[in-house]
Design a protein around this motif. Structure first.
Motif, PDB file in Angstrom:
ATOM      1  N   MET A   1      33.440  12.880  40.800  1.00 49.72           N
ATOM      2  CA  MET A   1      33.580  14.345  40.708  1.00 49.72           C
ATOM      3  C   MET A   1      34.019  14.961  39.207  1.00 49.72           C
ATOM      4  SD  MET A   1      33.158  16.581  42.958  1.00 49.72           S
ATOM      5  CE  MET A   1      32.659  18.364  42.570  1.00 49.72           C
ATOM      6  N   THR A   2      33.261  15.815  38.956  1.00 49.07           N
ATOM      7  CA  THR A   2      33.303  16.464  37.516  1.00 49.07           C
ATOM      8  C   THR A   2      34.792  17.506  37.623  1.00 49.07           C
ATOM      9  OG1 THR A   2      32.054  18.283  38.105  1.00 49.07           O
ATOM     10  CG2 THR A   2      31.241  16.541  36.743  1.00 49.07           C
ATOM     11  N   ASP A   3      35.324  17.617  36.255  1.00 52.31           N
ATOM     12  CA  ASP A   3      36.337  18.519  36.645  1.00 52.31           C
ATOM     13  C   ASP A   3      35.822  20.134  36.736  1.00 52.31           C
ATOM     14  OD1 ASP A   3      38.315  16.808  35.860  1.00 52.31           O
ATOM     15  OD2 ASP A   3      37.895  16.965  33.714  1.00 52.31           O
ATOM     16  N   PRO A   4      36.728  20.492  37.618  1.00 53.40           N
ATOM     17  CA  PRO A   4      36.341  22.090  37.765  1.00 53.40           C
ATOM     18  C   PRO A   4      36.114  23.017  36.530  1.00 53.40           C
ATOM     19  CG  PRO A   4      38.723  21.754  38.400  1.00 53.40           C
ATOM     20  CD  PRO A   4      38.130  20.440  38.037  1.00 53.40           C
ATOM     21  N   VAL A   5      35.090  24.043  36.904  1.00 53.50           N
ATOM     22  CA  VAL A   5      35.119  24.727  35.514  1.00 53.50           C
ATOM     23  C   VAL A   5      36.349  25.982  35.636  1.00 53.50           C
ATOM     24  CG1 VAL A   5      33.496  26.490  34.766  1.00 53.50           C
ATOM     25  CG2 VAL A   5      32.882  24.508  35.883  1.00 53.50           C
ATOM     26  N   PHE A   6      36.489  26.479  36.741  1.00 51.52           N
ATOM     27  CA  PHE A   6      37.292  27.561  36.815  1.00 51.52           C
ATOM     28  C   PHE A   6      38.305  27.380  38.129  1.00 51.52           C
ATOM     29  CE2 PHE A   6      37.413  32.395  38.086  1.00 51.52           C
ATOM     30  CZ  PHE A   6      38.695  32.515  37.133  1.00 51.52           C
ATOM     31  N   THR A   7      39.516  27.677  38.010  1.00 52.37           N
ATOM     32  CA  THR A   7      40.297  27.439  39.321  1.00 52.37           C
ATOM     33  C   THR A   7      41.532  28.684  39.325  1.00 52.37           C
ATOM     34  OG1 THR A   7      42.088  26.222  38.009  1.00 52.37           O
ATOM     35  CG2 THR A   7      40.233  25.075  38.726  1.00 52.37           C
ATOM     36  N   LEU A   8      41.797  28.790  40.501  1.00 51.70           N
ATOM     37  CA  LEU A   8      43.000  29.630  40.711  1.00 51.70           C
ATOM     38  C   LEU A   8      44.027  28.600  41.374  1.00 51.70           C
ATOM     39  CD1 LEU A   8      44.719  31.981  41.396  1.00 51.70           C
ATOM     40  CD2 LEU A   8      43.306  32.085  43.883  1.00 51.70           C
ATOM     41  N   GLU A   9      45.092  28.345  40.863  1.00 49.15           N
ATOM     42  CA  GLU A   9      46.074  27.474  40.899  1.00 49.15           C
ATOM     43  C   GLU A   9      47.147  27.974  41.872  1.00 49.15           C
ATOM     44  OE1 GLU A   9      45.702  24.039  40.727  1.00 49.15           O
ATOM     45  OE2 GLU A   9      43.889  24.121  39.566  1.00 49.15           O
ATOM     46  N   ASN A  10      47.333  27.869  43.015  1.00 44.14           N
ATOM     47  CA  ASN A  10      48.586  28.150  43.905  1.00 44.14           C
ATOM     48  C   ASN A  10      48.837  29.651  43.651  1.00 44.14           C
ATOM     49  OD1 ASN A  10      50.448  27.415  45.766  1.00 44.14           O
ATOM     50  ND2 ASN A  10      52.027  27.073  44.164  1.00 44.14           N
ATOM     51  N   GLY A  11      47.845  30.391  43.920  1.00 43.11           N
ATOM     52  CA  GLY A  11      48.111  31.797  43.639  1.00 43.11           C
ATOM     53  C   GLY A  11      48.824  32.830  44.786  1.00 43.11           C
ATOM     54  N   TYR A  12      49.411  33.445  44.265  1.00 42.72           N
ATOM     55  CA  TYR A  12      50.287  34.431  45.229  1.00 42.72           C
ATOM     56  C   TYR A  12      49.977  35.848  45.071  1.00 42.72           C
ATOM     57  CZ  TYR A  12      53.092  30.784  47.504  1.00 42.72           C
ATOM     58  OH  TYR A  12      53.571  29.781  48.196  1.00 42.72           O
ATOM     59  N   VAL A  13      49.582  36.748  45.822  1.00 43.39           N
ATOM     60  CA  VAL A  13      49.489  38.389  45.334  1.00 43.39           C
ATOM     61  C   VAL A  13      50.244  38.891  46.495  1.00 43.39           C
ATOM     62  CG1 VAL A  13      47.791  40.132  45.333  1.00 43.39           C
ATOM     63  CG2 VAL A  13      47.044  37.895  44.482  1.00 43.39           C
ATOM     64  N   ARG A  14      51.177  39.665  46.055  1.00 45.32           N
ATOM     65  CA  ARG A  14      52.038  40.642  46.963  1.00 45.32           C
ATOM     66  C   ARG A  14      51.762  42.133  46.354  1.00 45.32           C
ATOM     67  NH1 ARG A  14      55.829  37.069  44.945  1.00 45.32           N
ATOM     68  NH2 ARG A  14      55.717  34.954  46.412  1.00 45.32           N
ATOM     69  N   TYR A  15      51.487  42.739  47.460  1.00 45.64           N
ATOM     70  CA  TYR A  15      51.230  44.240  46.957  1.00 45.64           C
ATOM     71  C   TYR A  15      52.627  45.039  47.051  1.00 45.64           C
ATOM     72  CZ  TYR A  15      46.134  43.793  47.010  1.00 45.64           C
ATOM     73  OH  TYR A  15      44.951  43.623  46.839  1.00 45.64           O
ATOM     74  N   GLY A  16      53.697  44.246  47.346  1.00 50.94           N
ATOM     75  CA  GLY A  16      54.936  44.895  47.151  1.00 50.94           C
ATOM     76  C   GLY A  16      55.306  45.994  48.463  1.00 50.94           C
ATOM     77  N   GLY A  17      56.420  46.521  48.237  1.00 57.31           N
ATOM     78  CA  GLY A  17      56.926  47.365  49.571  1.00 57.31           C
ATOM     79  C   GLY A  17      57.345  46.875  50.626  1.00 57.31           C
ATOM     80  N   GLY A  18      57.886  45.361  50.333  1.00 56.80           N
ATOM     81  CA  GLY A  18      57.982  44.788  51.659  1.00 56.80           C
ATOM     82  C   GLY A  18      57.082  44.373  52.616  1.00 56.80           C
ATOM     83  N   HIS A  19      55.692  44.252  52.047  1.00 57.85           N
ATOM     84  CA  HIS A  19      54.540  43.686  52.666  1.00 57.85           C
ATOM     85  C   HIS A  19      54.533  42.250  52.513  1.00 57.85           C
ATOM     86  CE1 HIS A  19      52.648  47.485  53.868  1.00 57.85           C
ATOM     87  NE2 HIS A  19      52.759  47.802  52.571  1.00 57.85           N
ATOM     88  N   PRO A  20      54.263  41.591  53.525  1.00 59.77           N
ATOM     89  CA  PRO A  20      53.959  39.973  53.241  1.00 59.77           C
ATOM     90  C   PRO A  20      52.934  39.739  52.483  1.00 59.77           C
ATOM     91  CG  PRO A  20      53.300  40.555  55.701  1.00 59.77           C
ATOM     92  CD  PRO A  20      53.802  41.958  54.897  1.00 59.77           C
ATOM     93  N   ASP A  21      52.938  38.446  51.943  1.00 56.40           N
ATOM     94  CA  ASP A  21      51.953  37.933  50.823  1.00 56.40           C
ATOM     95  C   ASP A  21      50.574  38.353  51.184  1.00 56.40           C
ATOM     96  OD1 ASP A  21      54.222  36.872  49.689  1.00 56.40           O
ATOM     97  OD2 ASP A  21      53.869  34.908  50.452  1.00 56.40           O
ATOM     98  N   ALA A  22      49.567  38.980  50.280  1.00 58.67           N
ATOM     99  CA  ALA A  22      48.250  39.279  50.835  1.00 58.67           C
ATOM    100  C   ALA A  22      47.606  37.731  50.750  1.00 58.67           C
ATOM    101  CB  ALA A  22      47.518  40.210  49.923  1.00 58.67           C
ATOM    102  N   VAL A  23      48.136  36.913  49.591  1.00 60.78           N
ATOM    103  CA  VAL A  23      47.452  35.725  49.202  1.00 60.78           C
ATOM    104  C   VAL A  23      48.753  34.907  49.058  1.00 60.78           C
ATOM    105  CG1 VAL A  23      46.110  34.449  47.490  1.00 60.78           C
ATOM    106  CG2 VAL A  23      45.079  36.596  48.337  1.00 60.78           C
ATOM    107  N   SER A  24      48.527  33.658  49.703  1.00 66.27           N
ATOM    108  CA  SER A  24      49.896  33.052  49.748  1.00 66.27           C
ATOM    109  C   SER A  24      49.546  31.400  49.599  1.00 66.27           C
ATOM    110  CB  SER A  24      50.420  33.230  51.127  1.00 66.27           C
ATOM    111  OG  SER A  24      51.764  32.586  51.337  1.00 66.27           O
ATOM    112  N   GLY A  25      49.834  31.212  48.315  1.00 63.86           N
ATOM    113  CA  GLY A  25      49.713  29.858  47.806  1.00 63.86           C
ATOM    114  C   GLY A  25      47.974  29.057  47.990  1.00 63.86           C
ATOM    115  N   VAL A  26      47.248  30.234  47.354  1.00 63.54           N
ATOM    116  CA  VAL A  26      45.938  29.667  47.667  1.00 63.54           C
ATOM    117  C   VAL A  26      45.314  29.001  46.319  1.00 63.54           C
ATOM    118  CG1 VAL A  26      43.520  30.446  47.848  1.00 63.54           C
ATOM    119  CG2 VAL A  26      45.109  31.379  49.504  1.00 63.54           C
ATOM    120  N   THR A  27      44.580  27.809  46.559  1.00 59.93           N
ATOM    121  CA  THR A  27      44.201  27.120  45.402  1.00 59.93           C
ATOM    122  C   THR A  27      42.560  27.052  45.599  1.00 59.93           C
ATOM    123  OG1 THR A  27      45.942  25.653  44.917  1.00 59.93           O
ATOM    124  CG2 THR A  27      43.826  24.927  44.022  1.00 59.93           C
ATOM    125  N   VAL A  28      42.042  27.677  44.460  1.00 64.00           N
ATOM    126  CA  VAL A  28      40.207  27.517  44.713  1.00 64.00           C
ATOM    127  C   VAL A  28      39.727  26.869  43.414  1.00 64.00           C
ATOM    128  CG1 VAL A  28      38.251  28.888  44.722  1.00 64.00           C
ATOM    129  CG2 VAL A  28      40.321  29.638  45.768  1.00 64.00           C
TER     130      VAL A  28
END
Lengths: 313, 270, 325
Positions: A1-28
């Motif tokens: 397997m070759t090395d990946p070109v582009f990655t998201l490593e362990n990404g978290y996105v929170r929209y704030g205001g006490g909302h739970p994570d929209a994206v929670s520890g995603v690796t792509v």
């Protein structure tokens, strides 16, 4: 397997205001010449993942890498290498400008000469005629506009293409045309693609690998045919079972009908597995301990305490 | 091609004729707004004076057209200036958000907290009666309204997919605001500006009527109404002529503004 | 017994650019308690057909000819009042967007009760009770408590259930569903479709389901009509049609649908070109310009519906299952 070109490593996105994570520890991880399908239902965070990878929403944790090196959301290298196409082809073009103008825009931004000819060439390559190119986005069909969007995304020869539901607004006959075009791009230009869709059929027929998202997390990923035919996470199974198959000889009995109709349970607020409230196989362990994404068989990862047994055909 | 309705054509015709008569015609023939003819004092319409004479025996039509020049000039001029200041501020606030937005929006809110006409009155009485001061009195309360409209429109447009598409391409912010945002927020702003020209003319009329606007030696619709007021029982024509000019003009601007907005919705919203 | 009979229906919309014939001589029949699927792509006329059959297309902007009979009553000649009396009692409709059918402020229970009370013999208390029962039937958990909720407090799937409860409150004989699950997630869609099946089975409601999704129609209807550019391309028992598609458009459409159980990457086969401009449709077969099997005859002569087997009819000069040569 070759090395990946582009990655998201362990990404978290929170929209704030006490909302739970929209994206929670995603690796792509996106590899050259490979299309990764990202499937899931509305609100699972698949579009937010795409937007985070495009630098359109900030990451609260985690980072992006391009050829192994970290890259910021506003980095010039990101803009040069990573392009996108969106769901509503007409809406992704400025209504006051012609398609040709918009397709030439990436060249204009970088001060590249001979824009008109190059843009027309690129449009011609994706099947948009010169006559169509002069029109406004709402004056052409959805299929034509999406072709033009692909031309705009590929005119700078990027390495990565992020496609957010690129065919969901199109009729099936046109959808198949666009899928064919994307498959060509993968082969001819060796593009690495992230292909987001709620349509399992589209993903199964186009993608090399598939990741299934639920409530902000990736719950399963593996080779596309494996996810399509031998899913092991109960949610993936439920998702596959829910698709009404056109093959009427396929008398498939649903294996997983999700529990009760409380389809407004927010899995993100649960302490354990986020699918546990709906999962018919959930145990006490599921309610308390979030399952890690484990590699159960080569290149097939599942986040479940009680995955389905591997099936062999 | 959109088909124009009858009211639209009527509005356009009125504004066109008024523009020709008040702005273009004086370049060809000089209006006599000052000669006082005792024979024409409060005289009815005649072949010489089509709308008759005023209380000094001056040509009422000539004065109404000269007044139109002042009123239209103040109306269009002050709205243009208010829009030129307000719209960029609103776009900055709407696109950049954050601290820039907080500062601009605070100023806007403070100015808007004053009732517009009262603010205009206060400014006019403080600055004194002159065309320039009337315009300032109109521009100050009107600018924040444009800023607020532009901000709301910008926020709506910047969430659209085509703005995101431009960001992904790597288009610089300046270029996105100029090429993607501005052309798409312009139609509602222009429509609103048209309606506001009417409002500005009305404010000018009000201020002039109160003697705080255009100086009495320069004819404007407001100052004409003010002067004719004394004779309203003997000859309501002195008040009626400038009033009707003003009414038709403002009505025409409002109707066209509405039409412009609804006509543009179709293509813009898709 | 015929519940719905559409005979030679033509719906035209005059526009400044010319007349658009959205529905072109369409005839269909549906028995009591049967389910009919109408499939096609955008611009095929499927929605206009359903809306006209329900009496929703206004005569002002549209020119309508032909006949629509529901349970022995002709629909097209009805007055505004006659139609209102029909809606909710004899026929009901479920739309793609459930919010369009629901009042934003009135609690959902009260809205359903109101629909129940279109039958004047029902008393107020009975109606409220019936509303809760209906919510239970459509699968809303804790129905009594949920009856007090407002539409915006519910998820998309729940809203569609409520819209369905409202549609069936007046015990209609016929339910039109226009893309009822298109806006929903697949797992939610599966449950809503099961619900339609149940309503049909247990209450004998006839259903006309308009959809672009062949899988949905294939799995959840008894009969299917495939539409293309305003005309019926093929129709018949759903199993027969999908097992042996004969009009080349049906074959091509089926080949264009990606399989979600693909074992290898197999791209669906696109149909070249795009649907015809209804202002200037091609003279013969509407599909001829995009068809791999078209001959000169297809370009000039309009194919008529030909029976293949029990009720399975197709309109094609060169019928067959292959989509490409």
């Amino acid at each position: 397997m070759t090395d990946p070109v582009f990655t998201l490593e362990n990404g978290y996105v929170r929209y704030g205001g006490g909302h739970p994570d929209a994206v929670s520890g995603v690796t792509v991880r996106l590899h050259k010449g490979e299309i990764l399908g990202l499937v899931g239902e509305s609100g699972c965070g698949k579009s937010t993942t795409a937007r985070a990878m495009l630098g359109l929403v900030p990451l609260n944790e985690g980072h992006l890498t391009l050829h192994g090196a970290p890259v910021g959301p506003n980095d010039k290298r990101l803009r040069a290498s990573v392009q996108a196409i969106f769901q509503n082809p007409a809406a992704s073009f400025n209504p006051k400008r012609s398609l040709l103008d918009s397709v030439a825009e990436p060249l204009r931004v970088r001060g590249i000469k001979d824009r008109r000819r190059r843009a027309l060439e690129e449009l011609d390559r994706v099947g948009v005629t010169e006559a169509m190119a002069g029109r406004r986005p709402y004056e052409v069909s959805g299929g034509q506009a999406q072709r033009a969007a692909i031309a705009r995304a590929t005119i700078l020869r990027p390495e990565v293409l992020v496609c957010d539901e690129p065919v969901s607004a199109l009729d099936v006959s046109i959808q198949a045309q666009i899928l064919e075009l994307l498959a060509e791009l993968r082969t001819e230009q060796g593009l690495a693609m992230l292909f987001i869709s709620h349509d399992l059929g589209v993903v199964a027929s186009l993608c090399d690998r598939t990741a299934v998202m639920y409530a902000g997390k990736v719950v399963e990923q593996g080779a596309a045919p494996d996810i399509a035919n031998r899913p092991r996470h109960p949610y993936s199974v439920a998702l596959q079972d829910a698709v009404p198959s056109l093959d009427l000889a396929d008398d498939h009995v649903p294996r997983v009908r999700t529990r009760a109709v409380t389809d407004d349970v927010d899995g993100r607020t649960l302490p354990g597995c986020r699918f546990s409230a709906l999962c018919p196989f959930a145990t006490d362990e599921c309610a308390t301990t979030p399952p890690p994404l484990d590699e159960l068989s080569p290149r097939h990862e599942v986040a479940c305490h009680h995955p389905f047994a591997p099936l062999h055909h | 091609m959109r088909r124009l309705k009858v009211v639209d054509s009527l509005s356009l015709t009125w504004l066109g004729v008024l523009f020709l008569a008040a702005v273009i015609l004086p370049l060809v023939i000089a209006f006599d707004t000052e000669t006082m003819s005792s024979a024409q004092r409060l005289a009815g319409p005649s072949a010489d004076y089509w709308l008759g004479g005023d209380n000094y025996g001056r040509d009422l039509l000539a004065r109404a057209l000269a007044g139109a020049r002042v009123s239209l000039g103040i109306g269009f001029g002050s709205v243009a200036i208010a829009a030129l200041i307000g719209v960029p501020l609103g776009m900055l606030a709407g696109y950049l958000r954050g601290a820039v937005d907080a500062v601009i929006s605070f100023v806007v809110d403070v100015v808007l907290a004053f009732p517009g006409l009262v603010l205009a009155l206060a400014l006019a009485s403080f600055l004194g009666a002159s065309i320039q001061n009337v315009m300032i009195a109109i521009i100050v309360p009107m600018t924040p309204v444009f800023a607020r409209l532009a901000k709301a429109q910008t926020m709506a447009v910047s969430g659209r997919e085509y703005v995101e598409a431009s960001q992904v391409i790597g288009t610089p912010t300046r270029s996105i605001v100029w090429r993607d945002v501005l052309p798409n927020i312009l139609p509602p702003i222009l429509a609103y500006a048209m309606v506001n020209v009417g409002t500005a003319i009305l404010i000018e009329g009000g201020l002039s009527f109160l003697g705080m606007g255009v100086p009495p030696d320069q004819p404007s619709w407001g100052s004409m109404i003010n002067q004719g007021r004394v004779f309203i029982s003997e000859d309501p024509r002195l008040v009626a002529v400038p009033s009707v000019f003003m009414l038709l003009t403002i009505l025409g601007l409002n109707l066209l503004g509405d039409r412009f907005l609804s006509g543009n919705d179709k293509a813009g919203v898709r | 017994m015929t519940l719905l009979s559409i005979r030679d229906l033509v719906v035209e919309f005059p526009t400044p650019a010319g007349v658009v014939r959205a529905v072109d001589h369409v005839s269909l029949e549906l028995g009591f308690g049967e389910r009919l699927g109408v499939v096609g792509e955008s611009g095929s006329g499927k929605s206009v057909l359903a809306r006209t059959a329900m009496g929703l297309t206004r005569k002002g902007p549209a020119r309508i000819s032909g006949e629509v009979v529901i349970d022995g009553r002709s629909i097209l000649g009805l007055s505004e009042r006659g139609r209102r009396a029909l809606w909710g009692r004899e026929v009901a409709m479920v739309f793609q967007d459930p919010l369009s059918a629901l009042h934003p402020i009135t609690p959902i229970g009260a809205q359903i009760a109101e629909a129940v009370r279109r039958d004047p013999s029902v008393k107020k208390e009975q109606a409220a009770k019936r509303a809760v029962e209906l919510l239970e039937i459509v699968g809303i958990p804790q129905a009594a408590r949920r009856a007090k909720s407002r539409a915006h407090e519910l998820s998309g799937g729940m809203r569609q259930r409520v819209a369905i409860a409202m549609a069936v409150a007046g015990r209609p004989k016929l339910l039109f569903a226009d893309e009822p699950t298109t806006a929903l997630d697949v797992t939610v869609q599966a449950r809503i479709l099961d619900l339609f099946d149940e309503l049909c089975r247990e209450f004998g409601i006839g259903i006309v389901m308009v959809s672009h999704d062949l899988g949905v129609v294939g799995r959840h209807t008894d009969h299917v009509a495939v539409m293309y550019a305003g005309r019926i391309a093929e129709r018949g028992p759903v199993k027969a049609v999908f097992a042996r598609p004969s009009m080349r458009y049906t074959s091509a459409l089926m080949a264009a649908i990606p399989s979600h159980r693909a074992e290898r990457q197999t791209l669906p086969k696109p149909i070249p070109g795009s649907p015809p401009n209804l202002l200037a449709p091609p003279p013969g077969c509407r599909f001829a310009p995009r068809c791999a099997f078209a001959t000169d005859r297809c370009g000039t002569e309009q194919p008529t519906l030909t029976e293949l087997s029990g009720g399975h009819e197709y309109a094609c000069w060169h019928p067959g299952q292959e989509a490409v040569r």
